[in-house]
Write a protein that holds these residues in place. Structure first.
Motif, PDB file in Angstrom:
ATOM      1  N   THR A 125      19.977  74.771  42.039  1.00 27.57           N
ATOM      2  CA  THR A 125      18.964  74.217  40.619  1.00 27.57           C
ATOM      3  C   THR A 125      20.065  73.452  39.595  1.00 27.57           C
ATOM      4  O   THR A 125      21.307  74.279  39.440  1.00 27.57           O
ATOM      5  CB  THR A 125      18.164  75.574  40.004  1.00 27.57           C
ATOM      6  OG1 THR A 125      19.170  76.478  39.906  1.00 27.57           O
ATOM      7  CG2 THR A 125      17.105  75.949  40.987  1.00 27.57           C
ATOM      8  N   VAL A 126      19.369  72.448  39.163  1.00 28.26           N
ATOM      9  CA  VAL A 126      20.133  71.821  37.994  1.00 28.26           C
ATOM     10  C   VAL A 126      19.298  71.442  37.136  1.00 28.26           C
ATOM     11  O   VAL A 126      18.218  71.096  37.327  1.00 28.26           O
ATOM     12  CB  VAL A 126      20.743  70.387  38.814  1.00 28.26           C
ATOM     13  CG1 VAL A 126      21.408  69.594  37.560  1.00 28.26           C
ATOM     14  CG2 VAL A 126      21.519  70.611  40.121  1.00 28.26           C
ATOM     15  N   ALA A 127      20.048  71.616  35.796  1.00 25.67           N
ATOM     16  CA  ALA A 127      19.053  71.183  34.512  1.00 25.67           C
ATOM     17  C   ALA A 127      19.798  70.462  33.673  1.00 25.67           C
ATOM     18  O   ALA A 127      21.035  70.443  33.523  1.00 25.67           O
ATOM     19  CB  ALA A 127      18.617  72.545  34.049  1.00 25.67           C
ATOM     20  N   THR A 128      19.129  69.507  32.716  1.00 19.69           N
ATOM     21  CA  THR A 128      19.692  68.788  31.714  1.00 19.69           C
ATOM     22  C   THR A 128      18.816  69.314  30.544  1.00 19.69           C
ATOM     23  O   THR A 128      17.646  69.503  30.213  1.00 19.69           O
ATOM     24  CB  THR A 128      19.354  67.390  31.690  1.00 19.69           C
ATOM     25  OG1 THR A 128      19.599  66.680  30.496  1.00 19.69           O
ATOM     26  CG2 THR A 128      17.766  67.261  31.823  1.00 19.69           C
ATOM     27  N   TYR A 129      19.721  69.514  29.370  1.00 25.35           N
ATOM     28  CA  TYR A 129      19.256  70.218  28.313  1.00 25.35           C
ATOM     29  C   TYR A 129      20.167  69.723  27.108  1.00 25.35           C
ATOM     30  O   TYR A 129      21.207  70.036  26.873  1.00 25.35           O
ATOM     31  CB  TYR A 129      19.354  71.776  28.579  1.00 25.35           C
ATOM     32  CG  TYR A 129      18.746  72.655  27.318  1.00 25.35           C
ATOM     33  CD1 TYR A 129      17.760  71.955  26.356  1.00 25.35           C
ATOM     34  CD2 TYR A 129      18.683  73.959  27.524  1.00 25.35           C
ATOM     35  CE1 TYR A 129      17.053  73.075  25.547  1.00 25.35           C
ATOM     36  CE2 TYR A 129      17.888  75.137  26.689  1.00 25.35           C
ATOM     37  CZ  TYR A 129      17.242  74.233  25.525  1.00 25.35           C
ATOM     38  OH  TYR A 129      16.122  75.131  24.768  1.00 25.35           O
ATOM     39  N   ASN A 130      19.395  69.227  26.066  1.00 24.33           N
ATOM     40  CA  ASN A 130      19.700  68.759  24.914  1.00 24.33           C
ATOM     41  C   ASN A 130      19.771  69.646  23.874  1.00 24.33           C
ATOM     42  O   ASN A 130      18.769  70.296  23.480  1.00 24.33           O
ATOM     43  CB  ASN A 130      19.175  67.631  24.245  1.00 24.33           C
ATOM     44  CG  ASN A 130      19.637  66.905  23.000  1.00 24.33           C
ATOM     45  OD1 ASN A 130      19.734  67.712  21.941  1.00 24.33           O
ATOM     46  ND2 ASN A 130      19.893  65.867  22.656  1.00 24.33           N
ATOM     47  N   LEU A 131      20.794  70.274  23.393  1.00 21.57           N
ATOM     48  CA  LEU A 131      20.901  71.517  22.298  1.00 21.57           C
ATOM     49  C   LEU A 131      21.031  71.032  20.938  1.00 21.57           C
ATOM     50  O   LEU A 131      21.116  72.071  20.095  1.00 21.57           O
ATOM     51  CB  LEU A 131      22.366  72.167  22.681  1.00 21.57           C
ATOM     52  CG  LEU A 131      22.518  72.599  24.186  1.00 21.57           C
ATOM     53  CD1 LEU A 131      23.694  73.301  24.386  1.00 21.57           C
ATOM     54  CD2 LEU A 131      21.445  73.378  24.670  1.00 21.57           C
ATOM     55  N   GLU A 132      20.573  70.064  20.403  1.00 22.68           N
ATOM     56  CA  GLU A 132      20.395  69.618  18.959  1.00 22.68           C
ATOM     57  C   GLU A 132      21.675  70.171  18.374  1.00 22.68           C
ATOM     58  O   GLU A 132      21.574  71.094  17.212  1.00 22.68           O
ATOM     59  CB  GLU A 132      19.042  70.226  18.791  1.00 22.68           C
ATOM     60  CG  GLU A 132      18.418  69.838  17.238  1.00 22.68           C
ATOM     61  CD  GLU A 132      17.305  70.470  16.841  1.00 22.68           C
ATOM     62  OE1 GLU A 132      16.858  69.940  15.810  1.00 22.68           O
ATOM     63  OE2 GLU A 132      16.937  71.569  17.251  1.00 22.68           O
ATOM     64  N   ASN A 133      22.578  69.326  18.435  1.00 29.56           N
ATOM     65  CA  ASN A 133      23.994  69.601  17.606  1.00 29.56           C
ATOM     66  C   ASN A 133      24.347  71.026  17.336  1.00 29.56           C
ATOM     67  O   ASN A 133      24.430  71.629  16.271  1.00 29.56           O
ATOM     68  CB  ASN A 133      23.658  69.142  16.129  1.00 29.56           C
ATOM     69  CG  ASN A 133      23.552  67.581  16.030  1.00 29.56           C
ATOM     70  OD1 ASN A 133      24.251  67.124  16.945  1.00 29.56           O
ATOM     71  ND2 ASN A 133      22.634  66.784  15.311  1.00 29.56           N
ATOM     72  N   LEU A 134      24.391  71.548  18.400  1.00 32.51           N
ATOM     73  CA  LEU A 134      24.919  73.057  18.632  1.00 32.51           C
ATOM     74  C   LEU A 134      26.433  72.997  18.201  1.00 32.51           C
ATOM     75  O   LEU A 134      27.248  72.337  18.767  1.00 32.51           O
ATOM     76  CB  LEU A 134      24.730  73.475  19.756  1.00 32.51           C
ATOM     77  CG  LEU A 134      25.264  75.072  20.044  1.00 32.51           C
ATOM     78  CD1 LEU A 134      24.381  76.012  19.210  1.00 32.51           C
ATOM     79  CD2 LEU A 134      25.338  75.391  21.557  1.00 32.51           C
ATOM     80  N   ASP A 135      26.883  73.792  17.246  1.00 28.85           N
ATOM     81  CA  ASP A 135      28.264  74.072  17.041  1.00 28.85           C
ATOM     82  C   ASP A 135      28.510  75.415  16.788  1.00 28.85           C
ATOM     83  O   ASP A 135      27.691  76.552  16.646  1.00 28.85           O
ATOM     84  CB  ASP A 135      28.785  73.193  15.852  1.00 28.85           C
ATOM     85  CG  ASP A 135      28.297  73.746  14.394  1.00 28.85           C
ATOM     86  OD1 ASP A 135      28.694  74.831  13.856  1.00 28.85           O
ATOM     87  OD2 ASP A 135      27.213  73.215  13.717  1.00 28.85           O
ATOM     88  N   ALA A 136      29.713  75.827  16.741  1.00 26.82           N
ATOM     89  CA  ALA A 136      30.296  77.249  16.771  1.00 26.82           C
ATOM     90  C   ALA A 136      30.041  77.952  15.565  1.00 26.82           C
ATOM     91  O   ALA A 136      29.873  79.208  15.436  1.00 26.82           O
ATOM     92  CB  ALA A 136      31.831  77.453  16.998  1.00 26.82           C
ATOM     93  N   ARG A 137      29.756  77.380  14.364  1.00 27.33           N
ATOM     94  CA  ARG A 137      28.997  77.857  13.138  1.00 27.33           C
ATOM     95  C   ARG A 137      27.836  78.195  13.014  1.00 27.33           C
ATOM     96  O   ARG A 137      27.266  78.740  12.083  1.00 27.33           O
ATOM     97  CB  ARG A 137      29.619  76.873  11.978  1.00 27.33           C
ATOM     98  CG  ARG A 137      31.181  76.776  11.971  1.00 27.33           C
ATOM     99  CD  ARG A 137      31.549  76.028  10.570  1.00 27.33           C
ATOM    100  NE  ARG A 137      32.910  75.750  10.690  1.00 27.33           N
ATOM    101  CZ  ARG A 137      33.576  75.128   9.377  1.00 27.33           C
ATOM    102  NH1 ARG A 137      32.859  74.998   8.480  1.00 27.33           N
ATOM    103  NH2 ARG A 137      34.952  75.209   9.465  1.00 27.33           N
ATOM    104  N   ASP A 138      26.948  77.684  14.106  1.00 27.86           N
ATOM    105  CA  ASP A 138      25.557  77.969  14.007  1.00 27.86           C
ATOM    106  C   ASP A 138      25.358  79.722  14.122  1.00 27.86           C
ATOM    107  O   ASP A 138      26.299  80.303  14.506  1.00 27.86           O
ATOM    108  CB  ASP A 138      24.884  77.321  15.262  1.00 27.86           C
ATOM    109  CG  ASP A 138      24.639  76.030  15.134  1.00 27.86           C
ATOM    110  OD1 ASP A 138      24.389  75.637  13.913  1.00 27.86           O
ATOM    111  OD2 ASP A 138      24.415  75.438  15.870  1.00 27.86           O
TER     112      ASP A 138
END
Length: 1005
Positions: A652-665
Motif C-alpha cells: 500500500t502506497v499513499a500520498t498526503y499533503n500535510l498543510e505546512n506541518l512543522d515541529a512547532r505545531d
C-alpha cells in the motif's frame, strides 16, 4: 430646476459633480509684454465667452491687471492645449486713470456684475500697513468706487486686526445681484488662531448690500485644520478660504486650499449655507467661543485630492458656460506665484448638475458605474446593513423604489471617505419631506433626532464620490465613498429581499461569462446575474446546502434550493468541479454582521431561508448575512472506509499533503494527522508526504532541517498504534523552494522498514540531480533519494521563463485561483500580455525501493501552486492560468526521468504521485502522462473524485500515476479517503484528502 439662483434669490442645488479634465499654461507665457502668472481669481464673462483672471502681481512685473482667458472644452473635456490668453487689462486709478501704484494692492479675487462692472478684492500687506480693499471697476479696468470696510478688517496698531497675507482672498456676487460676499483667508487676530494642525480658524464672511455697498451682516465660517503636516515639523503650512462663489442669496461654494512644505497642496470644495447662521457683526471676538453663535453650515462636496493628479495652488473659481446636457461648468485656476521652476498655472474644469442620479442609475447595466469618478449629492435610500468599524465600517443602502429593470441593482455599498457626518436634516428633501429627486426645488424637512450612529431601517441621504473598488484582477464593486450622511427617518421598513431559487430568480448554473464582458446578459451569464443584484437584499430559498465547509476565514459556501439543480454532486453532497463548469451559482456566506457562522461541513444544510446583502470580495460573490441563520442540520455521511490493506504480495502506497506541518505545531495537530494515517488510511507501507516544513516553521532563521518535524510525526503515529516509520528527505537550500516564507517546504517519504527496503544511494544534496544508470538487474537511480532537475528554471525560478505573449492560444477553458475551469468553451483567441516569470518551487524527490524482491521507483511531487492565476470569477474571462506553463515544464522533467527508466526497462515499476496542484483535465496532466504513465484517478467514481475543496468546488489536485509495466504486474486499486476536504477547519487534520493505492502482486493480470 436651474443650477443658478434667480432674481428671487430662491435656493439652488447641486446633485452631481464630474471632473472634465485639466490643462496648464506654458511656462513663462508673455502677453502684451507682461508675464502671465499669479492667477488668483476668476470671473465668467458671458458676453465674450471668456474668463477674467486677476493676477496678484502688486505691480512689480507689470501693471496690476487681469487677463481674458479662453478655456476650450473639446467634446465636453478639458485637455492640454485648451487654454489661451487673449487680452490683458490694467487696473487704473479712479481720478487720473493711471495704473494702480506698485505695492499698494495684492489683488486676489474678481467678480463680474450683470451690468458689466467688476468688483476686485485686494488683501493688502498688513505688516507694511497697506490695508485691504474691495473696489468696483469698469470693464475697461478703471476704478469706479471703493467700498467702506468695517474697521476691524484694516491693519491695526501692533498687528491687532487682519493677518499679513491672510486677508480678503475671496469675493462673490449673488446671481440676484442683491449681495456681495467677501471672506478673509484666515481669522482676524482678535477672532482666533490661524489654521494649523488640529486647529481650525474662525473667519468672518462679510455681506454687502448692493447696489449701495453697505455692510449687511457678518457670519462665522470655520476654516478646517491642516489636513497633513509638512515634511519638516517646523516647516511652513497654511490652510485658508481662498474663494467663494454664490449660487443664490444664501448658498455659496467655498474653496479651501492647504499647502505644507515638502508635501504639497490639498484642495476641497464645500457647499455653504448662510441661512441658519448668526449675524456676528456686533461680536468683537474671539469668534467660536460663544456656543450661542451658530456658524454657517458646511458640507464637503469634493476633495480634489481624489482625482489622483498633482494639484497646484488653486485659488480662483468661477461658473462657466453650460454644457450640451444643461450642466454648468465650474472652472478653477491656480496661482503659480511667478515660480515657473516649481509651479504651474493649472486650470481644472468640473461639470455641475442639479439632478441626483438614483441608485439603479449609479449601478447601471454593467460591472462599472456609468458615473464612475463622479461626485453625487443627495442619493436617497434605506440602510439595509451596517458594518462595524472593526470590519471596515460602511453600510449598504437600497432604493425604496426600483427602476423596473432587473438588470440594474437597487442596492449600493457606502464606504467612509473620512469621518462620516451624520446630519440632522435633508439638503435635498422634496416637498413631501422624502428624499429629493432633483426634479423639484429642495425644501427643508422636519429633522429627526440627531443621529449618533447608523442602523438598518434608517432612511438616509448620502453624498460622496462614485468609485469602483476591488483588487487587481477582481471584478469591481460600485461604491459611494461618502463625505456626508444625513438620517431623515428611523425605523423604516426594509425593502423586501429578492428570492434566489424557488419561485424567484435563478442564477445561470454553468456559464460565468462567455463574451469577455462585451455584453451584459444577466439571463445567461452568472457574472452579470450577480452584478444585477450587487448591494441588494436577497434571500436564498430553503433549504440551503453547504458545499464548502467553514473556512479559516469563518465563511462557508452554499447553494440555494438544497442544490437540487446542481449538475454534478459528490457522494457527500459537495459540488464537483468539471471541465467547462465552474459552478457559478454557488455563493459564499459572510457572517460578519451576525457574529460569525456555525461550523459546518459539506453536506450539512440550513433548514430555512438565508437573508443578506449581496457583495463581491476576494474573487467571489458573497452574501453578507444580515439576519439570524436558520438551524443547521448536520449530515451523517457514511464512515470513510479504506478496504485497501497490505500483506504478503500486497503493497500500500499513499500520498498526503500535510498543510505546512512543522515541529512547532501543537501536539493536537500531530495527533490528528497520526490518527488520519493510522485509522483513516490504515498506515500504508509507503507514504509520500508534501508540505513538510523545517523545524522552525515560518520563522526565517536559516534553519532548513526537518528531522524534528518528521520525528514528531512518526512518534505520534507510533503513539496512535501505528508502525515505526523511517523517513527519507533532502533539505532544500534556505529560501529556495517557495512556499510559506521561512518554512523551507519540501516533500518526504515515510516507509515501513519491515515491509520495504529503501535503496540508499548517498550523495544527493539540494542541487544534485538524480538520473538513471544501468544496473546489474535493470535500471537504477544514481541517487536515492534524489531530487529531480533541481537546477532547472522550472524549479529554481527564472523571471525570463514566461508564458509566451502574442500568438498564444488561450487554453480551454481558463483557470481560477485554484485552477478551476472557466465558464464554458469559447473559441481560441490570442492573449497579448505575457504572464509572470517562474518563481522558485519545491523539487520532486525520487526514490528506489524494493518490495519482496520487486524494484519500485517512486517520484514524490508537489508542483508549483496556482497562486498567480487569474481568479475564476475575476475580470479576465476566460481566466488565464498564468502558472500552468511552469507546471507543464515541471511535469515534462518528471516524465523525462520516467522515460529514462523505461528506456532501460520498459516493464519498470514506476509510481508518480503527490499534490500536482492540477486537475485531471488540464494540460500539465497530459504532459506528465505522455505515453508512459496512466493516471489511476480516472478509475475513481467521478462523484468521489476529489481531494480538495476550494471555495465550494470539490476538485482533484492530488494524483497517483503508474507505469504500464506496473499495471501489468499487479492489480491496482485506488481510493481517496475523504478525511479532510469536506470538513471545517476545526475538525480536519489537513486541507487535502490522502489517496491510497494497493498494489496486489498476488493477482497478476
Amino acid at each position: 430646476m436651474a443650477l443658478l439662483g434667480t432674481a428671487s434669490g430662491r435656493a439652488t442645488d447641486i446633485g452631481l459633480i464630474e471632473f472634465l479634465g485639466s490643462a496648464e499654461l506654458p511656462a513663462r507665457t508673455i502677453l502684451e509684454d507682461t508675464l502671465v502668472g499669479g492667477l488668483s481669481g476668476l470671473a465668467w464673462d458671458p458676453q465674450t465667452g471668456r474668463f477674467l483672471a486677476i493676477s496678484d502681481d502688486p505691480g512689480h512685473r507689470g501693471p496690476v491687471r487681469f487677463y481674458d482667458l479662453e478655456v476650450q472644452l473639446a467634446g465636453g473635456r478639458l485637455e492640454e492645449g485648451g487654454l489661451r490668453m487673449v487680452d490683458v487689462t490694467p487696473l487704473r486709478q479712479q481720478r487720473r486713470g493711471r495704473p494702480l501704484r506698485p505695492g499698494t494692492s495684492d489683488t486676489e479675487a474678481i467678480v463680474l456684475r450683470s451690468d458689466g462692472t467688476l468688483f476686485v478684492a485686494s488683501e493688502g500687506f498688513a505688516d507694511d500697513g497697506v490695508p485691504p480693499f474691495i473696489a468696483e471697476f469698469g470693464r475697461d479696468g478703471r476704478q469706479l468706487r471703493e467700498l467702506e470696510l468695517p474697521r476691524r478688517f484694516l491693519p491695526g496698531p501692533g498687528g491687532a486686526a487682519v493677518r499679513h497675507n491672510l486677508a480678503f482672498e475671496s469675493l462673490t456676487v449673488t446671481p440676484s445681484g442683491r449681495y456681495l460676499y467677501a471672506g478673509t483667508e484666515n481669522a482676524l487676530r482678535a477672532d482666533g488662531p490661524a489654521a494649523d494642525l488640529a486647529v481650525g480658524s474662525p473667519v468672518r464672511l462679510v455681506r454687502f448690500e448692493l447696489p449701495g455697498g453697505r455692510p449687511a451682516g457678518e457670519f462665522l465660517y470655520v476654516v478646517e485644520p491642516m489636513p497633513f503636516p509638512p515634511a519638516d515639523p517646523d516647516g511652513f503650512r497654511v490652510n485658508g478660504l481662498v474663494e467663494l462663489l454664490a449660487l443664490d442669496d444664501e448658498t455659496l461654494l467655498a474653496l479651501e486650499r492647504a499647502w505644507a512644505a515638502g508635501v504639497g497642496n490639498a484642495v476641497r470644495l464645500y457647499l455653504v449655507s448662510v441661512g441658519g447662521a448668526n449675524d456676528v457683526t456686533t461680536v468683537e471676538g474671539p469668534l467660536g467661543v460663544d456656543p450661542a453663535v451658530r456658524p454657517v453650515e458646511k458640507e464637503l462636496l469634493v476633495d480634489l485630492g481624489e482625482l489622483g493628479i498633482r494639484l497646484d495652488n488653486l485659488e480662483g473659481m468661477a461658473l462657466g458656460p453650460p454644457l450640451e446636457d444643461d450642466r454648468r461648468t465650474l472652472v478653477l485656476v491656480s496661482d503659480d506665484n511667478f515660480d515657473p521652476e516649481n509651479q504651474v498655472t493649472q486650470v481644472l474644469a468640473l461639470a455641475l448638475g442639479d439632478r441626483v442620479p438614483p441608485v439603479p442609475e449609479l449601478q447601471g447595466r454593467g460591472h462599472r458605474s456609468p458615473h464612475e469618478g463622479v461626485w453625487v449629492r443627495g442619493v436617497g435610500g434605506v440602510v439595509t446593513a451596517v458594518l462595524p468599524e472593526a470590519a471596515g465600517g460602511g453600510f449598504w443602502l437600497q432604493a425604496e423604489a426600483g427602476d423596473g429593470d432587473t438588470g440594474t441593482s437597487e442596492g449600493l455599498c457606502v464606504v467612509p471617505g473620512g469621518p462620516l457626518v451624520l446630519g440632522e436634516s435633508d439638503p435635498l428633501a422634496d416637498a413631501s419631506g422624502g428624499p429629493g429627486t432633483g426634479d423639484d426645488p429642495p425644501t427643508k424637512s422636519v429633522a429627526p433626532p440627531p443621529a449618533k450612529s447608523l442602523a438598518p431601517g434608517d432612511r438616509v441621504i448620502v453624498s460622496g464620490r462614485v468609485e469602483e473598488r476591488g483588487r487587481t484582477g477582481e471584478l469591481p464593486v460600485t461604491c459611494l465613498r461618502a463625505t456626508d450622511v444625513r438620517v431623515m427617518e428611523r425605523g423604516v421598513a426594509l425593502p423586501a429581499p429578492l428570492l434566489i431559487g424557488g419561485a424567484g430568480r435563478r442564477p445561470p448554473g454553468v456559464v460565468f461569462e462567455d463574451d469577455g464582458f462585451e455584453s451584459f446578459d444577466p439571463e445567461d451569464d452568472a457574472a452579470d446575474f450577480w452584478e444585477s443584484l450587487e448591494g441588494m437584499r436577497v434571500e436564498l430559498a430553503q433549504p440551503v446546502a453547504v458545499v464548502g465547509p467553514t473556512s479559516r476565514f469563518g465563511d462557508l459556501v452554499v447553494l440555494a434550493d438544497g442544490g437540487r439543480r446542481a449538475a454534478a454532486r459528490t457522494l457527500r453532497g459537495g459540488l464537483l468541479l468539471r471541465a467547462g463548469d465552474p459552478n457559478p451559482d454557488l455563493l459564499t456566506l459572510d457572517g460578519r454582521l451576525i457574529g460569525g457562522l456555525p461550523e459546518a461541513a459539506v453536506g450539512d444544510r440550513l433548514a430555512g431561508t438565508v437573508t443578506g446583502v449581496l457583495d463581491y470580495a476576494f474573487g467571489t460573490y458573497r452574501l453578507v448575512v444580515s439576519e439570524p441563520l436558520p438551524p443547521l442540520e448536520h449530515a451523517e455521511p457514511a464512515a470513510e472506509e479504506i478496504r485497501l490493506a497490505s500483506g504478503p504480495g500486497r503493497l500500500t502506497v499513499a500520498t498526503y499533503n500535510l498543510e505546512n506541518l512543522d515541529a512547532r505545531d501543537s501536539e493536537e495537530r500531530f495527533a490528528a494527522l497520526a490518527s488520519s494515517i493510522v485509522d483513516g488510511i490504515g498506515a500504508p507501507d509507503l507514504l509520500a508526504l508534501q508540505e513538510v516544513q523545517d523545524d522552525s516553521g515560518p520563522e526565517d532563521d536559516g534553519v532548513v532541517g526537518a528531522d524534528g518535524t518528521l520525528g514528531q510525526l512518526t512518534a505520534a503515529i507510533a503513539a496512535a498504534g501505528g508502525p515505526a516509520y523511517a523517513w527519507r528527505q533532502i533539505d532544500p537550500e534556505d529560501g529556495a523552494d517557495g512556499g510559506e516564507p521561512g518554512g523551507n517546504i519540501r516533500v518526504a517519504f515515510l516507509f515501513r522498514s519491515d515491509r520495504l527496503d529503501f535503496v540508499d544511494r548517498p550523495g544527493g544534496g539540494a542541487l544534485d540531480a538524480v538520473s538513471v544508470a544501468p544496473g546489474d538487474d535493470g535500471p537504477q537511480l544514481t541517487l536515492s533519494p534524489g531530487r529531480v532537475a533541481p537546477r532547472d528554471p522550472a524549479f529554481t525560478g527564472d523571471p525570463k521563463m514566461v508564458t509566451p505573449g502574442p500568438k498564444t492560444v488561450a487554453p480551454d477553458p481558463g483557470q481560477g485561483d485554484s485552477g478551476e475551469p472557466a465558464a464554458k468553451r469559447v473559441a481560441p483567441r490570442e492573449i497579448g500580455a505575457p504572464a509572470p516569470g517562474f518563481g522558485p518551487s519545491r523539487k520532486p524527490l525520487a526514490a528506489e525501493l524494493v518490495f519482496e524482491g520487486r524494484r519500485l521507483f517512486v517520484i514524490n511531487c508537489h508542483l508549483t501552486s496556482k497562486r498567480g492565476d487569474d481568479p475564476l470569477f475575476g475580470v479576465r474571462q476566460p481566466p488565464r492560468p498564468n502558472t500552468e506553463p511552469q507546471r507543464s515544464r515541471q511535469a515534462r522533467l518528471v516524465r523525462e526521468l520516467v522515460e529514462a527508466l523505461l528506456e532501460e526497462d520498459p516493464e519498470a515499476h514506476v509510481l508518480v504521485l503527490g499534490d500536482l496542484n492540477e486537475h485531471e483535465f488540464r494540460p500539465p496532466l497530459r504532459v506528465l502522462e505522455g505515453a508512459v504513465l496512466v493516471n489511476l484517478m480516472e478509475r475513481v467514481d467521478p462523484a468521489d473524485r476529489y481531494s480538495y475543496n476550494y471555495r465550494g468546488n470539490s476538485q482533484l489536485l492530488d494524483h497517483v500515476l503508474a507505469s504500464r509495466g506496473l499495471l501489468a504486474a499487479a492489480v491496482v486499486r485506488v481510493d481517496i479517503a475523504h478525511l479532510n476536504a469536506d470538513l471545517p477547519l476545526g475538525q480536519r487534520a489537513s486541507d487535502h484528502d490522502p489517496i491510497v493505492v494497493e498494489l496486489d502482486f498476488t493477482r497478476r493480470r
